[in-house]
Design a protein around this motif. Sequence first.
Motif, PDB file in Angstrom:
ATOM      1  N   PRO A 240      34.205  41.302  39.785  1.00 54.55           N
ATOM      2  CA  PRO A 240      34.839  41.226  41.111  1.00 54.55           C
ATOM      3  C   PRO A 240      34.660  39.841  41.711  1.00 54.55           C
ATOM      4  CG  PRO A 240      33.587  43.258  40.899  1.00 54.55           C
ATOM      5  CD  PRO A 240      33.250  42.420  39.699  1.00 54.55           C
ATOM      6  N   LEU A 241      35.685  39.378  42.400  1.00 59.42           N
ATOM      7  CA  LEU A 241      35.659  38.033  42.964  1.00 59.42           C
ATOM      8  C   LEU A 241      34.475  37.848  43.917  1.00 59.42           C
ATOM      9  CD1 LEU A 241      37.369  35.460  42.800  1.00 59.42           C
ATOM     10  CD2 LEU A 241      38.587  36.215  44.853  1.00 59.42           C
ATOM     11  N   LYS A 242      34.090  38.912  44.597  1.00 59.15           N
ATOM     12  CA  LYS A 242      32.972  38.806  45.549  1.00 59.15           C
ATOM     13  C   LYS A 242      31.638  38.548  44.845  1.00 59.15           C
ATOM     14  CE  LYS A 242      32.371  43.831  45.626  1.00 59.15           C
ATOM     15  NZ  LYS A 242      32.389  45.054  46.461  1.00 59.15           N
ATOM     16  N   ASP A 243      31.589  38.806  43.504  1.00 54.38           N
ATOM     17  CA  ASP A 243      30.356  38.580  42.748  1.00 54.38           C
ATOM     18  C   ASP A 243      30.344  37.248  42.014  1.00 54.38           C
ATOM     19  OD1 ASP A 243      29.452  41.056  43.551  1.00 54.38           O
ATOM     20  OD2 ASP A 243      30.216  42.092  41.771  1.00 54.38           O
ATOM     21  N   VAL A 244      31.462  36.501  42.103  1.00 57.49           N
ATOM     22  CA  VAL A 244      31.562  35.232  41.396  1.00 57.49           C
ATOM     23  C   VAL A 244      30.781  34.156  42.148  1.00 57.49           C
ATOM     24  CG1 VAL A 244      33.138  33.393  40.652  1.00 57.49           C
ATOM     25  CG2 VAL A 244      33.798  35.798  40.386  1.00 57.49           C
ATOM     26  N   LYS A 245      30.111  33.312  41.386  1.00 56.87           N
ATOM     27  CA  LYS A 245      29.393  32.183  41.980  1.00 56.87           C
ATOM     28  C   LYS A 245      30.302  30.960  41.954  1.00 56.87           C
ATOM     29  CE  LYS A 245      24.961  29.735  41.694  1.00 56.87           C
ATOM     30  NZ  LYS A 245      23.684  29.635  40.931  1.00 56.87           N
ATOM     31  N   PHE A 246      30.541  30.345  43.101  1.00 57.56           N
ATOM     32  CA  PHE A 246      31.435  29.199  43.201  1.00 57.56           C
ATOM     33  C   PHE A 246      30.610  27.914  43.321  1.00 57.56           C
ATOM     34  CE2 PHE A 246      33.834  32.830  44.716  1.00 57.56           C
ATOM     35  CZ  PHE A 246      35.085  32.641  44.146  1.00 57.56           C
ATOM     36  N   MET A 247      30.995  26.912  42.507  1.00 55.25           N
ATOM     37  CA  MET A 247      30.284  25.639  42.500  1.00 55.25           C
ATOM     38  C   MET A 247      31.268  24.494  42.722  1.00 55.25           C
ATOM     39  SD  MET A 247      27.238  26.805  41.827  1.00 55.25           S
ATOM     40  CE  MET A 247      26.330  25.282  41.546  1.00 55.25           C
ATOM     41  N   LYS A 248      30.824  23.498  43.454  1.00 54.91           N
ATOM     42  CA  LYS A 248      31.619  22.299  43.661  1.00 54.91           C
ATOM     43  C   LYS A 248      31.017  21.168  42.831  1.00 54.91           C
ATOM     44  CE  LYS A 248      33.382  19.156  47.210  1.00 54.91           C
ATOM     45  NZ  LYS A 248      33.428  18.841  48.664  1.00 54.91           N
ATOM     46  N   LEU A 249      31.850  20.616  41.921  1.00 55.57           N
ATOM     47  CA  LEU A 249      31.369  19.569  41.036  1.00 55.57           C
ATOM     48  C   LEU A 249      31.385  18.226  41.746  1.00 55.57           C
ATOM     49  CD1 LEU A 249      33.203  20.552  37.719  1.00 55.57           C
ATOM     50  CD2 LEU A 249      30.851  21.058  38.377  1.00 55.57           C
ATOM     51  N   LYS A 261      28.722  30.817  49.421  1.00 54.61           N
ATOM     52  CA  LYS A 261      28.681  31.394  50.771  1.00 54.61           C
ATOM     53  C   LYS A 261      29.891  30.954  51.589  1.00 54.61           C
ATOM     54  CE  LYS A 261      25.609  31.885  54.765  1.00 54.61           C
ATOM     55  NZ  LYS A 261      24.277  31.515  55.341  1.00 54.61           N
ATOM     56  N   ASP A 262      30.267  29.693  51.478  1.00 54.83           N
ATOM     57  CA  ASP A 262      31.412  29.182  52.233  1.00 54.83           C
ATOM     58  C   ASP A 262      32.718  29.792  51.740  1.00 54.83           C
ATOM     59  OD1 ASP A 262      29.723  27.587  53.700  1.00 54.83           O
ATOM     60  OD2 ASP A 262      29.976  25.834  52.404  1.00 54.83           O
ATOM     61  N   VAL A 263      32.857  29.919  50.405  1.00 53.68           N
ATOM     62  CA  VAL A 263      34.093  30.465  49.837  1.00 53.68           C
ATOM     63  C   VAL A 263      34.254  31.940  50.215  1.00 53.68           C
ATOM     64  CG1 VAL A 263      35.309  31.038  47.707  1.00 53.68           C
ATOM     65  CG2 VAL A 263      34.175  28.821  47.930  1.00 53.68           C
TER      66      VAL A 263
END
Length: 350
Positions: A240-249, A261-263
Amino acid sequence: MENGDIPENANEHCPGPQSDSAGKSDSCAGCPNQEVCATAPKGPDPDLVTIAERMSTVKHKILVLSGKGGVGKSTFSAQLSFALAGMDHQVGLMDIDICGPSIPKMLGLEGQEIHQSNFGWSPVYVEDNLGVMSIGFMLPNSDDAVIWRGPRKNGLIKQFLKDVNWGEIDYLVVDAPPGTSDEHISIVQYLLPTGIDGAIIVTTPQEVSLIDVRKEVSFCKKVGVPVLGVVENMSGLSQPLKDVKFMKLLTETGSSIDVTKDVISCLRENAPELLNVVACSEVFDSSAGGAERMCKEMGVPFLGKVPLDPQLCKAAEQGKSCFEDNKCSVSAPALKSIIQKVVPSTMKTE
């Protein structure tokens, strides 16, 4: 039995083919397929009678195989056993991966010991209707390496079959190591006379895995074990998208920062419906058609795909069933669909 007390006769072994006066090697007798096994004992094996008596109380026997290591075969074996027990079947799970016994961990049984009674070795029970046998229960330290040659491995497999008191059970699931060598030859040689319902073969989608899985399918056909079907495991990463970890390179430094958290906050505010969307990504290259194409080419059933699900991985680490709660929302339905295909095929043999 005390922890680590491995019987002396666990190293019983086959003397191998004998040579005549001219030095020519004689083929082995008593093997389910002489072309595959050149190390079967000469003449009838008296232990086969004892094994047949033990197995007479087992209705169905399923082998879980893989030609390639690291494809999630033991995870599948564990969840298959949990699922069958959840259907109110009496289930036994036998781990014959002698050098890499991961089943105790995946069933939440680390630190347990095997006990002996007048009726033989007693399995270690997860529930009243799910018993487990593994060399992992016999090691003084879980970090100890089992450095055994094939004959001693085969001797222990034989003892698991003739000395373990499984009682009246509906299913015996056998979790085998990768490959088509000693352990596979032994389990077929010992079990085939008692009847094997078939094998479930586990693979991942990429061709480097399927190369070895094709050999496993060929092995089953050669020794007369029906192939119940092939499971394509780790068939893409899905969560689920809510469980994905988002990273900014950060291209300047090559490092990254966590912006999850921001996404999620942005999605919740502007597009909350997206939080229930499942994000999918191809982890392995399946451009050659994956397991489904291989099954068509080799004439064996394709049972389905199980996505790489972080929640399933967590359930395996914790020794839990992925069917207990709704956390494994991606993998549990896929596994359930596959198992429902397997159970009717074994019921036909009753």
